[in-house]
Design an enzyme around this catalytic site. Structure first.
Site, PDB file in Angstrom:
ATOM      1  N   HIS A 331       0.819  -1.455   0.066  1.00  0.00           N
ATOM      2  CA  HIS A 331      -0.059   0.350   0.076  1.00  0.00           C
ATOM      3  C   HIS A 331       1.001   1.290   0.280  1.00  0.00           C
ATOM      4  CE1 HIS A 331      -4.341  -1.232   0.469  1.00  0.00           C
ATOM      5  NE2 HIS A 331      -3.381  -2.656   0.707  1.00  0.00           N
ATOM      6  N   LYS A 504      -8.348  13.792   5.037  1.00  0.00           N
ATOM      7  CA  LYS A 504      -7.982  12.800   4.522  1.00  0.00           C
ATOM      8  C   LYS A 504      -6.788  12.399   5.474  1.00  0.00           C
ATOM      9  CE  LYS A 504      -6.200  14.124   0.572  1.00  0.00           C
ATOM     10  NZ  LYS A 504      -5.956  12.347  -0.665  1.00  0.00           N
ATOM     11  N   ARG A 505      -6.327  11.227   6.037  1.00  0.00           N
ATOM     12  CA  ARG A 505      -5.561  11.839   7.028  1.00  0.00           C
ATOM     13  C   ARG A 505      -3.988  12.616   7.194  1.00  0.00           C
ATOM     14  NH1 ARG A 505      -4.857   8.004  10.926  1.00  0.00           N
ATOM     15  NH2 ARG A 505      -3.827   9.463  11.620  1.00  0.00           N
ATOM     16  N   LYS A 510       0.545  14.136   1.834  1.00  0.00           N
ATOM     17  CA  LYS A 510      -0.447  14.541   1.576  1.00  0.00           C
ATOM     18  C   LYS A 510      -0.078  16.276   0.890  1.00  0.00           C
ATOM     19  CE  LYS A 510      -2.954  10.177   3.155  1.00  0.00           C
ATOM     20  NZ  LYS A 510      -3.746  10.268   2.132  1.00  0.00           N
ATOM     21  N   THR A 612      -8.705   6.813  -2.242  1.00  0.00           N
ATOM     22  CA  THR A 612      -9.724   5.890  -2.532  1.00  0.00           C
ATOM     23  C   THR A 612     -10.598   7.549  -2.578  1.00  0.00           C
ATOM     24  OG1 THR A 612     -10.143   5.147  -0.139  1.00  0.00           O
ATOM     25  CG2 THR A 612      -9.022   3.452  -2.223  1.00  0.00           C
ATOM     26  N   LYS A 616     -13.829   8.759  -4.681  1.00  0.00           N
ATOM     27  CA  LYS A 616     -15.859   9.310  -3.934  1.00  0.00           C
ATOM     28  C   LYS A 616     -16.016  10.660  -4.285  1.00  0.00           C
ATOM     29  CE  LYS A 616     -13.725   6.972   0.681  1.00  0.00           C
ATOM     30  NZ  LYS A 616     -12.849   7.418   1.599  1.00  0.00           N
TER      31      LYS A 616
HETATM   32  C1  LIG Z   1     -12.024   7.220   2.126  1.00  0.00           C
HETATM   33  C2  LIG Z   1     -11.541   7.962   3.458  1.00  0.00           C
HETATM   34  C3  LIG Z   1     -10.085   7.750   3.694  1.00  0.00           C
HETATM   35  C4  LIG Z   1      -8.603   7.909   2.618  1.00  0.00           C
HETATM   36  O1  LIG Z   1      -8.554   8.919   1.723  1.00  0.00           O
HETATM   37  P1  LIG Z   1      -7.701   9.527   0.804  1.00  0.00           P
HETATM   38  O2  LIG Z   1      -8.230  10.266   0.541  1.00  0.00           O
HETATM   39  O3  LIG Z   1      -7.729   8.234  -0.112  1.00  0.00           O
HETATM   40  O4  LIG Z   1      -7.018   9.565   1.945  1.00  0.00           O
HETATM   41  C5  LIG Z   1      -9.450   7.942   4.768  1.00  0.00           C
HETATM   42  N1  LIG Z   1     -10.771   8.152   5.855  1.00  0.00           N
HETATM   43  C6  LIG Z   1     -12.027   8.216   6.040  1.00  0.00           C
HETATM   44  C7  LIG Z   1     -12.232   8.091   6.789  1.00  0.00           C
HETATM   45  C8  LIG Z   1     -11.716   8.039   4.330  1.00  0.00           C
HETATM   46  O5  LIG Z   1     -13.538   8.034   4.370  1.00  0.00           O
END
Ligand SMILES: *Cc1c(COP(=O)(O)O)cnc(C)c1O
Length: 768
Positions: A331, A504-505, A510, A612, A616
């Site tokens: 990953h 995101k985290r 990032k 991911t 979304k």
């Molecule tokens: C989808 C999701 C992530 C992943 O987000 P990225 O932008 O791909 O890092 C992290 N936390 C939550 C709560 C999510 O739903």
């Protein structure tokens, strides 16, 4: 009686007998508990049948340290096709359906990796595929984030006390896990994974650790109360938290124990099922494929060998079986995230496992010339690649990097093992559940069920009329979000603004910092009366920082300081707003993502394996402002590059400059960069501990463990500014064109359903 009516009736009885209340009077948590249990009753038969079927044929097991399943009630009712009816019936009986939102997220995960695991189980259930999930039942989920005085403050997430309504304890399937400092019992708790549009119900099996010897009566009688419970506490501590702090040796040992318990319990479970039907182990490799989600469960490999040799299988045969059963997903390319464990530590957790690892190391040296143990450390990713029949990355660019930069020597030896499986997300949660308005519009343009098969969206014609209807939906979602933010955070984010969202985290790679610095740069222009054509923009952030990650926490402080500055400045507050939304989790994602005009996906090329969140946003019709990285590339290719705002250095360029990267030169020559970076120290932001100033140093000078600006914030700053200005200008000057871009994103998002991903795993790796 319809199924929904049954659920209501059962919920009523549960409330009466267990909570002494009614649907109308029940508190949120009681209502959630009762509706959840009633729904469990409704799927009980189907679940039992599915489980029986799963145990009999060939199947796959998905072992993961994380499952970020989020809230379950509405999602499960939605999968059963009963959500609307149940909501109506509840309302008719005077219950407040908003109370269903009082269910806590089950946050047995950190971020993308755990959410992916949850999406995969959902897809496998919907596709009738025999896939079971294995994880740990952490007592506390990931912490809850609050913001106090602009800083992140962590509070424990006691989800089991409040909302553990979906797990069923299965004492009869308990197993004993052998640990050097005393064996423990692992007790499974099963959570149903309800397949959409099918009667198949999958299972997520979560292990809880317990002591074999709960309580020492003699010690207690002897007034030695703490000692009397010592065993109990020691065993239960193993799954107390997700990713315990591992700065010292005891923390490291605890993490390793977690990983070993997860591996051992899950494999014992698989073997037990297999043994019910078979006398010899010869058919074992045909019985199951085991997917290792990252390196955390990789001890499952030596554990299988250990369990089989105890049952009389020879070491070599056990290795052959293992080599046919395990598949491994990588990953990340971040070297610091590739786990290594000191062999002495492994030995202190389970001596036999350490001995098997040494033997595997000798076998690898003999067969391949490559060692798995280096300087006394076992390298988990190397072990996984050596012993797996399939290794995959999670987006095309990442899978290439897995071959060329992470494991080139292994790739030369075993090229046929390497696959790509681009990630996906489930449209049940990320479209059907979180955006029923959008579903309504889409459904009026196709008779096919895109909730079952997202790719049918590609057959809908992208007309101007439809683009307009989608823009109408977006406005509704923005209004809902604006109200929500006002209600829960007293924030004033007008729905008339452009919504530009990065959630995101928190991590340096990032580049939330690049976004924030760029906002400061825009702020100065707006304040000076420039950028007259800029439409009003709300910049929203969300994300947790690891508790020990000082720079990530400093970025949160900077964003919040920025928010205070800009939102209160009468010269700009009609043009810009900044908000950091606390405690980003699944449920918040479900509110934020459908309201986004722009999706910020801005990692430097080659660092975000897939992402991911980006998918979304795409499904919900946001336009990506992003780099040529991870799945952004495939998103832009699917929707058409002209429908995203792509910027920044590509991988080849970064490779070329990385040895001579001169941050000072950029700082000196680019006025925008300089004033933004200087704001870290000169904008009057609170910085008593010097964390913001350290951020500046990290950009300009670097630190012992990283070169200056390791993630190319300065390098990409100018092209980022240009891309976002162009994006906002398109929105302001040609809204119809922008609406069409949004529509094209939604209609071409079919590829990013985790149904597609899971079919590929099933057909190309698991053969189920
Ligand atoms: C989808 C999701 C992530 C992943 O987000 P990225 O932008 O791909 O890092 C992290 N936390 C939550 C709560 C999510 O739903």
């Amino acid at each position: 009686m319809t199924k929904a009516q049954m659920i209501i009736k059962d919920a009523e009885r549960i409330l009466k007998t267990e909570h002494g209340t009614t649907l109308k009077e029940a508190s949120g948590s009681a209502l959630c508990a009762a509706v959840a249990r009633a729904t469990l009753l409704a799927v009980g038969d189907d679940w039992a049948k599915s489980r029986e079927k799963l145990e009999k044929g060939r199947r796959a097991a998905y072992i993961s340290a994380e499952f970020l399943t989020g809230r379950a009630i509405c999602n499960n009712l939605n999968s059963l096709g009963l959500l609307e009816e149940v909501q109506k019936l509840l309302s008719a009986r005077g219950a407040d359906v908003n109370k269903l939102e009082d269910e806590e997220d089950s946050a047995l995960g950190n971020g993308g990796l755990g959410r992916l695991a949850a999406c995969f189980l959902d897809s496998a259930a919907a596709l009738d595929l025999p896939l079971g999930g294995y994880g740990l039942k952490y007592r506390y989920g990931l912490f809850k984030q609050t913001v106090v005085g602009n800083e992140q403050v962590e509070v424990p997430d006691d989800w089991t006390a409040l909302s553990d309504n979906w797990t069923i304890r299965r004492d009869e399937d308990s197993v004993i896990v052998e640990l050097s400092d005393g064996n423990i019992r692992a007790v499974p708790y099963d959570m149903p994974v309800i397949g959409y549009g099918t009667r198949n119900v999958g299972t997520l099996r979560l292990w809880q650790t317990e002591s074999l010897k709960e309580f020492d009566f003699a010690l207690f009688n002897d007034y030695r109360y703490e000692e009397a419970c010592a065993n109990k506490n020691k065993a239960e501590d193993i799954v107390k938290v997700l990713y315990p702090n591992d700065w010292n040796i005891e923390g490291k040992r605890l993490r390793l124990k977690q990983e070993y318990v997860l591996s051992s319990a899950s494999l014992q479970d698989l073997l037990r099922c297999y043994e019910k039907m078979h006398k010899s182990y010869r058919a074992l490799p045909d019985y199951a494929a085991v997917q290792l989600n990252d390196t955390h469960p990789v001890l499952a490999i030596p554990e299988l060998i250990r369990l089989l040799t105890k049952k009389g299988v020879s070491f070599n045969t056990a290795c052959t079986y293992a080599g046919k059963m395990f598949a491994f997903t990588n990953h990340t390319v971040m070297p610091e995230a590739l786990e290594k464990w000191d062999m002495a530590l492994v030995k202190s957790v389970n001596e036999e496992i350490a001995a098997i690892l040494k033997r595997l190391n000798r076998r690898s040296l003999r067969e391949t010339g490559l060692s798995l143990i280096k300087d006394g450390m076992i390298h988990m990713a190397d072990l996984a690649v050596y012993m797996s029949f399939a290794v995959n990355g999670v987006a095309k660019i990442h899978s290439e990097l897995v071959k060329t930069s992470l494991f080139p020597a292994w790739y030369r030896l075993y090229p046929e093992r390497f696959h790509n499986k681009t990630n996906g997300v489930t449209q049940r949660r990320w479209l059907s559940l979180c955006n029923k308005e959008l579903c309504g519009v889409l459904a009026s343009h196709t008779d096919k069920d895109f909730v079952k098969d997202l790719s049918v969206l590609g057959q809908i014609k992208p007309t101007k009329q439809l683009a307009k209807e989608l823009a109408g939906v977006k406005q509704i979602k923005k209004k809902q979000l604006s109200k929500y933010l006002k209600h829960f955070f007293s924030a004033d984010i007008p729905e008339s603004f452009v919504f530009d969202i990065q959630v995101k985290r928190l991590h340096e790679y990032k580049r939330q910092l690049m976004n924030a610095l760029s906002i400061y740069d825009l702020y100065l222009d707006v304040k000076a009366g420039k950028l007259k054509d800029l439409p009003p923009v709300a910049f929203l952030f969300g994300g947790k920082a690891a508790p020990g990650y000082a720079r990530a926490k400093a970025v949160i402080r900077y964003i919040n300081e920025l928010s205070c500055l800009i939102n209160a400045d009468p010269d700009v507050k009609d043009k810009m707003r900044v908000m950091f939304v606390p405690n980003y989790n699944c449920s918040l994602a479900e509110k934020l993502i459908p309201a986004a005009d722009f999706s910020e996906q801005i990692s430097p090329a080659g660092t975000e394996a897939s992402g991911t969140g980006n998918m979304k946003f795409m499904i919900n019709g946001a336009v990506t402002i992003g780099t040529w990285d991870g799945a952004n590339i495939e998103i832009a290719q699917a929707a058409g590059e002209e429908n995203e705002f792509i910027f920044g250095a590509r991988l080849e360029e970064i490779e070329k400059i990385k040895d001579s990267y001169d941050t000072k030169a950029i700082y000196e020559s680019d006025e925008h960069v300089r004033r933004a970076v200087d704001s870290l120290t000169d904008a009057g932001f609170a910085d008593e501990d010097g964390a913001l100033s350290e951020l500046k140093t990290s950009l300009l000078e670097g630190a012992s463990w990283h070169s200056a600006d390791h993630y190319y914030v300065l390098k990409d700053f100018a092209s980022y500014r240009e891309a976002r200005l162009k994006a906002y200008e398109t929105y302001a000057k040609n809204k119809a064109a922008f609406d069409m871009m949004c529509l094209k994103n939604t209609l071409s998002s079919g590829l990013f359903s985790s149904d597609r991903t899971i079919k590929q795993y099933a057909e190309e790796i698991w053969k189920i």
